[in-house]
Design a protein around this motif. Structure first.
Motif, PDB file in Angstrom:
ATOM      1  N   TRP A 258      50.311  38.912  41.261  1.00 15.34           N
ATOM      2  CA  TRP A 258      50.414  37.886  40.207  1.00 15.34           C
ATOM      3  C   TRP A 258      49.077  37.122  39.622  1.00 15.34           C
ATOM      4  CZ3 TRP A 258      54.921  36.292  39.585  1.00 15.34           C
ATOM      5  CH2 TRP A 258      56.115  36.591  40.317  1.00 15.34           C
ATOM      6  N   ASN A 259      48.026  37.776  40.232  1.00 15.29           N
ATOM      7  CA  ASN A 259      46.619  37.126  39.448  1.00 15.29           C
ATOM      8  C   ASN A 259      46.479  38.104  38.429  1.00 15.29           C
ATOM      9  OD1 ASN A 259      44.180  35.346  40.459  1.00 15.29           O
ATOM     10  ND2 ASN A 259      43.426  37.350  39.366  1.00 15.29           N
ATOM     11  N   PHE A 260      46.915  39.464  38.176  1.00 19.34           N
ATOM     12  CA  PHE A 260      46.495  40.258  37.172  1.00 19.34           C
ATOM     13  C   PHE A 260      47.656  41.089  36.547  1.00 19.34           C
ATOM     14  CE2 PHE A 260      42.336  40.583  39.347  1.00 19.34           C
ATOM     15  CZ  PHE A 260      41.413  39.766  38.537  1.00 19.34           C
ATOM     16  N   ASP A 261      48.470  41.858  37.390  1.00 17.94           N
ATOM     17  CA  ASP A 261      49.430  42.704  36.756  1.00 17.94           C
ATOM     18  C   ASP A 261      50.415  42.098  35.953  1.00 17.94           C
ATOM     19  OD1 ASP A 261      48.470  44.156  39.501  1.00 17.94           O
ATOM     20  OD2 ASP A 261      48.667  45.497  37.838  1.00 17.94           O
ATOM     21  N   ALA A 262      50.909  40.971  36.622  1.00 18.89           N
ATOM     22  CA  ALA A 262      52.184  40.335  36.084  1.00 18.89           C
ATOM     23  C   ALA A 262      51.764  39.576  34.807  1.00 18.89           C
ATOM     24  CB  ALA A 262      52.646  39.124  36.894  1.00 18.89           C
ATOM     25  N   LEU A 263      50.251  39.447  34.695  1.00 17.36           N
ATOM     26  CA  LEU A 263      49.852  38.963  33.364  1.00 17.36           C
ATOM     27  C   LEU A 263      49.447  40.030  32.396  1.00 17.36           C
ATOM     28  CD1 LEU A 263      48.035  36.542  35.561  1.00 17.36           C
ATOM     29  CD2 LEU A 263      48.388  35.691  33.046  1.00 17.36           C
ATOM     30  N   PHE A 264      49.933  41.053  32.440  1.00 20.65           N
ATOM     31  CA  PHE A 264      49.613  42.179  31.686  1.00 20.65           C
ATOM     32  C   PHE A 264      48.256  42.656  31.610  1.00 20.65           C
ATOM     33  CE2 PHE A 264      50.202  44.372  27.299  1.00 20.65           C
ATOM     34  CZ  PHE A 264      50.829  45.501  27.681  1.00 20.65           C
ATOM     35  N   GLN A 265      47.495  42.636  32.549  1.00 20.73           N
ATOM     36  CA  GLN A 265      46.254  42.779  32.733  1.00 20.73           C
ATOM     37  C   GLN A 265      45.778  44.084  33.292  1.00 20.73           C
ATOM     38  OE1 GLN A 265      43.900  39.612  32.885  1.00 20.73           O
ATOM     39  NE2 GLN A 265      42.026  40.226  33.739  1.00 20.73           N
ATOM     40  N   PRO A 266      45.397  45.061  32.609  1.00 22.24           N
ATOM     41  CA  PRO A 266      45.661  46.587  33.073  1.00 22.24           C
ATOM     42  C   PRO A 266      44.875  46.792  34.306  1.00 22.24           C
ATOM     43  CG  PRO A 266      44.224  46.167  31.060  1.00 22.24           C
ATOM     44  CD  PRO A 266      44.896  45.084  31.238  1.00 22.24           C
ATOM     45  N   GLN A 267      44.858  47.803  35.092  1.00 21.86           N
ATOM     46  CA  GLN A 267      44.401  48.016  36.423  1.00 21.86           C
ATOM     47  C   GLN A 267      42.949  48.327  36.240  1.00 21.86           C
ATOM     48  OE1 GLN A 267      47.481  50.261  38.569  1.00 21.86           O
ATOM     49  NE2 GLN A 267      48.214  48.271  39.401  1.00 21.86           N
ATOM     50  N   GLN A 268      42.430  48.751  34.960  1.00 28.24           N
ATOM     51  CA  GLN A 268      41.116  49.010  35.105  1.00 28.24           C
ATOM     52  C   GLN A 268      40.223  48.184  34.234  1.00 28.24           C
ATOM     53  OE1 GLN A 268      43.566  50.536  32.755  1.00 28.24           O
ATOM     54  NE2 GLN A 268      44.485  51.951  34.145  1.00 28.24           N
ATOM     55  N   HIS A 269      40.962  46.954  34.091  1.00 29.83           N
ATOM     56  CA  HIS A 269      40.098  45.651  33.587  1.00 29.83           C
ATOM     57  C   HIS A 269      38.889  45.454  34.277  1.00 29.83           C
ATOM     58  CE1 HIS A 269      39.457  41.968  31.934  1.00 29.83           C
ATOM     59  NE2 HIS A 269      40.049  42.483  30.857  1.00 29.83           N
ATOM     60  N   PRO A 270      37.573  45.250  33.683  1.00 32.97           N
ATOM     61  CA  PRO A 270      36.533  44.909  34.259  1.00 32.97           C
ATOM     62  C   PRO A 270      36.673  43.719  35.326  1.00 32.97           C
ATOM     63  CG  PRO A 270      36.048  44.610  32.104  1.00 32.97           C
ATOM     64  CD  PRO A 270      37.469  45.486  32.184  1.00 32.97           C
ATOM     65  N   ALA A 271      37.592  42.768  34.826  1.00 34.42           N
ATOM     66  CA  ALA A 271      37.483  41.695  35.939  1.00 34.42           C
ATOM     67  C   ALA A 271      38.318  41.874  37.132  1.00 34.42           C
ATOM     68  CB  ALA A 271      38.569  40.507  35.138  1.00 34.42           C
ATOM     69  N   ARG A 272      38.856  43.178  37.438  1.00 29.10           N
ATOM     70  CA  ARG A 272      39.523  43.449  38.588  1.00 29.10           C
ATOM     71  C   ARG A 272      38.578  44.197  39.674  1.00 29.10           C
ATOM     72  NH1 ARG A 272      46.013  44.435  37.303  1.00 29.10           N
ATOM     73  NH2 ARG A 272      45.792  45.019  39.560  1.00 29.10           N
ATOM     74  N   ASP A 273      37.366  44.136  39.054  1.00 29.28           N
ATOM     75  CA  ASP A 273      36.142  44.898  39.855  1.00 29.28           C
ATOM     76  C   ASP A 273      35.759  44.104  41.074  1.00 29.28           C
ATOM     77  OD1 ASP A 273      33.383  45.769  40.440  1.00 29.28           O
ATOM     78  OD2 ASP A 273      34.094  47.377  39.152  1.00 29.28           O
TER      79      ASP A 273
END
Ligand code: PHE
Length: 498
Positions: A258-273
């Motif tokens: 809900w924080n990233f994927d549903a927002l179309f934020q790719p899984q390699q995005h640096p914010a997900r580090d």
């Protein structure tokens, strides 16, 4: 009878003097005529002026005052005069004189020689001879005059300054006259009616002190609202006035989904580090994700759809299941939009939220690892970037920010995206206040929202406008263990938009 306090004597002396002489031109000499210090007289003047019994006018004077060294000379004579006085008719050795004069010896020798008051024996250079019968100690005289506040010629002042015997000091004296409430002896006014007064019945004869309606009341012992919460409430009111409904934000822990994927934020995005985001150790993952929808999100990331190519990578459910402390309240907006998409028929909505978010970043004067997000969104058919700009202008001008500029920006979940800048009149510069955009079809369509429905949204921090409003320049003075409770108690209410 109890003995009169000295202050009462000073007061009586002053009032008696004013009664007969009508004025005191200079409080300083009056104090010495009474034999009290000026400071003591000042206290009496202050209290009498407060009751308008005397009227006092300040006399601001720069005066020369004697240094400690000079005070000694005023009392015992100048070093040169002390020296001459110490020399017997047959003369004295330097050592003997030094022993007698102490610190004053060197200065005394020099000045006495300059004045030709002393000479030396031809045969014995160590023998100091007196060349005058007696000396007129002008230095002592001048120092005494200064001490008494008498005038001294400029030439003497220059000389004393050079010898570091005087320093300048600013002092305030007063000239005094009778005030409109002048009395020879003032009555003590009663301040309160006590049970004693009531019992004895003497309240009938007492004179009571007037109420001072201008006096400040005692601070009330009560809870005070933290500035952040005060500004939050003001902003909530603006949202409510604009027809927005609050979203439920009571979950600090969120899934990556809900924080990233549903927002179309790719899984390699640096914010997900983990450098940028706090992940949870326990429970490290969530199983409660809506499978149908999750499948659609996976598809759009991997291969696109809805006119998009997607990111073309291998999307992993494991990654989406990781729990974290939400990094933005857009996670809440996403949940709400998904919920809205399930309700048929579609009804337009205006939503807002203000709550805490967490980022794993370096803490400094303007950044903390947790802060508050203000977020607003409108969901309806046919919304445009023009609508977004218009709503932002309405919303932000209610917050007191009416000079706005927008800068194209990038967010994985909005297109177009705009950073919002506002001109701050106090700081005389453009300050970044937030971020905004139109949610992408890759985010909205997999949720099941109808084609043609757009969402305009924006986010700002609560801390930034609060700091500007309250003139606080270090975020740690506003939030956290270092906040000064006095700041919270004494803080005036800041009205937004004024
Ligand atoms: N989520 C963004 C942030 O973290 C703010 C934002 C909200 C941007 C909605 C665009 C739309 O700063």
């Amino acid at each position: 009878m109890a003995e009169k306090s000295p202050a009462a004597d000073v007061e009586a002396g002053l009032l008696a003097h004013l009664n007969s002489a009508d004025e005191v031109p200079d409080s300083r000499s009056f104090a010495s005529s009474l034999g009290v210090s000026h400071l003591e007289l000042k206290g009496v003047i202050k209290s009498l002026s407060a009751f308008r019994i005397v009227e006092s006018t300040d006399i601001i004077k720069e005066t020369w005052v004697l240094t400690e060294e000079a005070k000694g000379y005023a009392a015992k004579g100048s070093p040169e005069a002390q020296l001459v006085a110490a020399i017997p008719p047959e003369g004295a050795s330097k050592d003997a004189l030094k022993a007698k004069l102490g610190d004053a010896f060197d200065v005394g020798m020099k000045a006495a020689a300059r004045n030709k008051w002393i000479g030396f024996d031809k045969g014995n250079k160590d023998l100091v001879l007196r060349k005058v019968e007696s000396v007129k100690d002008e230095l002592q005289e001048q120092l005494r005059r200064l001490e008494n506040g008498e005038a001294v010629p400029d030439r003497v002042i220059d000389d004393l300054k050079r010898r570091k015997l005087i320093t300048k000091e600013k002092s305030i004296w007063h000239s005094l006259k009778k005030g409109p409430e002048f009395v020879l002896k003032r009555k003590t006014l009663a301040t309160d009616v006590t049970t004693e007064h009531l019992r004895s019945g003497d309240w009938k004869d007492l004179e009571f002190k007037d109420y001072n309606y201008g006096a400040q009341g005692q601070p009330i012992a009560k809870g005070y609202v933290q500035p952040l919460m005060e500004v939050r409430e003001a902003i909530e009111n603006i949202f409510i006035m604009m027809g927005f409904t609050e979203m439920p934000t009571n979950n600090f822990v969120e899934s990556s989904f809900w924080n990233f994927d549903a927002l179309f934020q790719p899984q390699q995005h640096p914010a997900r580090d983990s450098h940028d985001t706090f992940f949870l150790k326990a429970p490290a993952t969530t199983q409660q994700l809506p499978d149908d929808y999750l499948e659609k999100v996976k598809q759009v990331h991997q291969s696109g759809g809805y006119g998009s190519k997607g990111y073309v990578y291998d999307w992993k459910r494991d990654e989406a299941e990781k729990n974290l402390l939400r990094t933005h309240t857009t996670a809440v907006s996403t949940r709400m939009l998904y919920k809205l998409a399930q309700e048929k028929p579609f009804a337009p909505k205006r939503y807002y939220s203000i709550d805490r978010v967490f980022r794993n970043e370096a803490v400094d004067r303007t950044h903390l690892a947790e802060f508050h997000h203000i977020e607003g969104l409108i969901c309806d058919y046919g919304l445009t970037l023009g609508d977004l700009i218009g709503v932002l202008e309405d919303f932000l001008s209610s917050l007191g920010m009416s000079k706005l500029r927008f800068k194209p920006a990038y967010n994985p979940y909005t297109e177009p995206s705009m950073e919002i800048f506002s001109y701050h009149d106090g700081l005389k510069k453009w300050v970044e206040v937030g971020n905004s955009g139109m949610f992408r079809p890759e985010m909205l369509l997999p949720m099941g929202l109808p084609e043609g429905v757009n969402v305009i949204a924006w986010g700002l921090s609560l801390e930034r406008p609060t700091m500007i409003l309250y003139g606080i320049d270090n975020i740690r003075d506003l939030f956290g263990p270092k906040v000064d409770f006095n700041l919270i108690k004494s803080n005036p209410l800041c009205r937004l938009g004024l």
